[in-house]
Design a protein around this motif. Structure first.
Motif, PDB file in Angstrom:
ATOM      1  N   LEU A   1      46.119  22.049 -37.631  1.00 21.93           N
ATOM      2  CA  LEU A   1      46.724  23.578 -37.729  1.00 21.93           C
ATOM      3  C   LEU A   1      46.573  24.841 -38.712  1.00 21.93           C
ATOM      4  O   LEU A   1      45.824  25.752 -38.069  1.00 21.93           O
ATOM      5  CB  LEU A   1      48.180  23.945 -37.135  1.00 21.93           C
ATOM      6  N   ASN A   2      46.872  24.815 -39.340  1.00 22.28           N
ATOM      7  CA  ASN A   2      46.773  25.417 -40.384  1.00 22.28           C
ATOM      8  C   ASN A   2      45.175  25.772 -40.503  1.00 22.28           C
ATOM      9  O   ASN A   2      44.562  26.981 -41.020  1.00 22.28           O
ATOM     10  CB  ASN A   2      47.675  25.247 -42.096  1.00 22.28           C
ATOM     11  N   SER A   3      44.181  24.870 -41.134  1.00 21.39           N
ATOM     12  CA  SER A   3      42.642  25.038 -40.862  1.00 21.39           C
ATOM     13  C   SER A   3      42.317  25.934 -40.053  1.00 21.39           C
ATOM     14  O   SER A   3      41.239  25.830 -39.943  1.00 21.39           O
ATOM     15  CB  SER A   3      41.953  23.369 -41.049  1.00 21.39           C
ATOM     16  N   MET A   4      42.856  25.667 -38.601  1.00 19.77           N
ATOM     17  CA  MET A   4      42.607  25.784 -37.166  1.00 19.77           C
ATOM     18  C   MET A   4      42.738  27.607 -37.414  1.00 19.77           C
ATOM     19  O   MET A   4      42.141  28.353 -37.384  1.00 19.77           O
ATOM     20  CB  MET A   4      42.969  25.328 -35.961  1.00 19.77           C
ATOM     21  N   LEU A   5      43.836  27.895 -37.508  1.00 17.85           N
ATOM     22  CA  LEU A   5      43.955  29.631 -38.092  1.00 17.85           C
ATOM     23  C   LEU A   5      43.186  29.821 -39.111  1.00 17.85           C
ATOM     24  O   LEU A   5      43.604  30.720 -38.785  1.00 17.85           O
ATOM     25  CB  LEU A   5      46.119  29.203 -38.679  1.00 17.85           C
ATOM     26  N   LEU A   6      43.090  29.498 -39.699  1.00 18.59           N
ATOM     27  CA  LEU A   6      42.015  30.783 -40.772  1.00 18.59           C
ATOM     28  C   LEU A   6      40.922  29.980 -40.839  1.00 18.59           C
ATOM     29  O   LEU A   6      39.766  30.480 -41.134  1.00 18.59           O
ATOM     30  CB  LEU A   6      42.286  29.574 -42.185  1.00 18.59           C
ATOM     31  N   LYS A   7      40.205  29.484 -39.329  1.00 15.11           N
ATOM     32  CA  LYS A   7      38.909  30.088 -39.116  1.00 15.11           C
ATOM     33  C   LYS A   7      38.030  31.114 -38.687  1.00 15.11           C
ATOM     34  O   LYS A   7      39.593  31.450 -37.617  1.00 15.11           O
ATOM     35  CB  LYS A   7      38.100  28.971 -38.727  1.00 15.11           C
TER      36      LYS A   7
ATOM     37  N   ASP B   1      47.544  38.319 -31.357  1.00 18.12           N
ATOM     38  CA  ASP B   1      47.160  38.448 -32.755  1.00 18.12           C
ATOM     39  C   ASP B   1      47.594  37.884 -33.934  1.00 18.12           C
ATOM     40  O   ASP B   1      47.889  36.430 -33.365  1.00 18.12           O
ATOM     41  CB  ASP B   1      49.143  39.614 -32.794  1.00 18.12           C
ATOM     42  N   SER B   2      46.913  38.268 -34.670  1.00 16.30           N
ATOM     43  CA  SER B   2      46.716  37.060 -36.071  1.00 16.30           C
ATOM     44  C   SER B   2      48.218  37.075 -36.293  1.00 16.30           C
ATOM     45  O   SER B   2      49.249  38.258 -36.779  1.00 16.30           O
ATOM     46  CB  SER B   2      45.656  37.969 -36.930  1.00 16.30           C
ATOM     47  N   PHE B   3      48.469  36.076 -37.834  1.00 17.01           N
ATOM     48  CA  PHE B   3      49.748  35.428 -38.370  1.00 17.01           C
ATOM     49  C   PHE B   3      49.274  36.504 -39.546  1.00 17.01           C
ATOM     50  O   PHE B   3      49.210  36.213 -40.015  1.00 17.01           O
ATOM     51  CB  PHE B   3      50.283  34.204 -37.969  1.00 17.01           C
ATOM     52  N   ASP B   4      50.228  37.020 -39.853  1.00 14.44           N
ATOM     53  CA  ASP B   4      51.093  37.198 -41.322  1.00 14.44           C
ATOM     54  C   ASP B   4      51.191  36.236 -41.813  1.00 14.44           C
ATOM     55  O   ASP B   4      51.350  35.999 -43.140  1.00 14.44           O
ATOM     56  CB  ASP B   4      51.676  38.521 -41.629  1.00 14.44           C
ATOM     57  N   GLY B   5      51.785  35.417 -41.343  1.00 12.19           N
ATOM     58  CA  GLY B   5      52.486  34.409 -41.914  1.00 12.19           C
ATOM     59  C   GLY B   5      52.633  33.621 -41.212  1.00 12.19           C
ATOM     60  O   GLY B   5      53.389  33.071 -40.184  1.00 12.19           O
ATOM     61  N   VAL B   6      52.669  31.573 -41.254  1.00 15.70           N
ATOM     62  CA  VAL B   6      53.374  30.940 -40.504  1.00 15.70           C
ATOM     63  C   VAL B   6      54.622  29.990 -41.394  1.00 15.70           C
ATOM     64  O   VAL B   6      54.131  29.569 -43.049  1.00 15.70           O
ATOM     65  CB  VAL B   6      51.735  29.185 -41.107  1.00 15.70           C
ATOM     66  N   VAL B   7      55.140  29.459 -40.793  1.00 12.92           N
ATOM     67  CA  VAL B   7      56.102  28.397 -41.730  1.00 12.92           C
ATOM     68  C   VAL B   7      56.031  27.200 -41.000  1.00 12.92           C
ATOM     69  O   VAL B   7      56.026  27.039 -39.331  1.00 12.92           O
ATOM     70  CB  VAL B   7      57.397  28.811 -41.575  1.00 12.92           C
ATOM     71  N   ASN B   8      55.909  25.735 -40.826  1.00 14.56           N
ATOM     72  CA  ASN B   8      55.252  24.817 -41.336  1.00 14.56           C
ATOM     73  C   ASN B   8      57.200  24.060 -40.712  1.00 14.56           C
ATOM     74  O   ASN B   8      56.895  23.005 -42.154  1.00 14.56           O
ATOM     75  CB  ASN B   8      54.498  24.105 -41.264  1.00 14.56           C
ATOM     76  N   SER B   9      58.103  23.599 -40.075  1.00 18.49           N
ATOM     77  CA  SER B   9      59.261  23.742 -39.714  1.00 18.49           C
ATOM     78  C   SER B   9      59.278  21.955 -39.155  1.00 18.49           C
ATOM     79  O   SER B   9      59.722  21.607 -39.315  1.00 18.49           O
ATOM     80  CB  SER B   9      59.883  24.168 -39.966  1.00 18.49           C
TER      81      SER B   9
END
Length: 124
Positions: free
Chosen positions: A118-124, A79-87
């Motif tokens: 990672l965030n860039s990959m998730l947005l593609k 599933d696609s993510f509704d949010g990401v928490v980079n901890s």
């Protein structure tokens, strides 16, 4: 807790999920009826987290986000993510006069480069 900050029925990615802030965010999100992919490089702590939460809404993934294979595996989440928490991140307490280029490179890779990639990959 202020309900303005409560999210529910979503899918969230949390890195550094097995301890500290990441662990508390995972607990909060699962308690609010979200599905969470919890990623951490510490398998033992991930298993403890899974046992503490004991919910089908928690999916754990053992891996280090500085590793490209881990990042690719995150993208396989169905599933696609509704949010990401980079901890995920590291800290090195080193007297300033002993800071080396290797230490700075390690800090940069863990705390800046990996989450940005990672965030860039998730947005593609």
């Amino acid at each position: 807790m202020n309900s303005d900050f409560i999210v529910s029925n979503g899918n969230y990615l949390v890195t550094g999920a097995a301890s500290g802030i990441g662990k508390e965010v995972v607990k909060l999100l699962v308690n609010c009826s979200n599905t969470v992919l919890a990623v951490d490089k510490d398998l033992e702590k991930l298993n403890i987290l899974r046992d503490e939460i004991n919910s089908d809404s928690l999916v754990i993934m053992h891996g280090d986000i500085t590793n490209s294979e881990t990042r690719k595996n995150i993208l396989l989440f169905p599933d696609s993510f509704d949010g990401v928490v980079n901890s995920a991140g590291i800290i090195k307490l080193v007297p300033f006069k002993y800071i080396s280029e290797d230490i700075l490179i390690e800090l940069d890779k863990n705390n800046y480069e990996a989450p940005m990639i990672l965030n860039s990959m998730l947005l593609k």
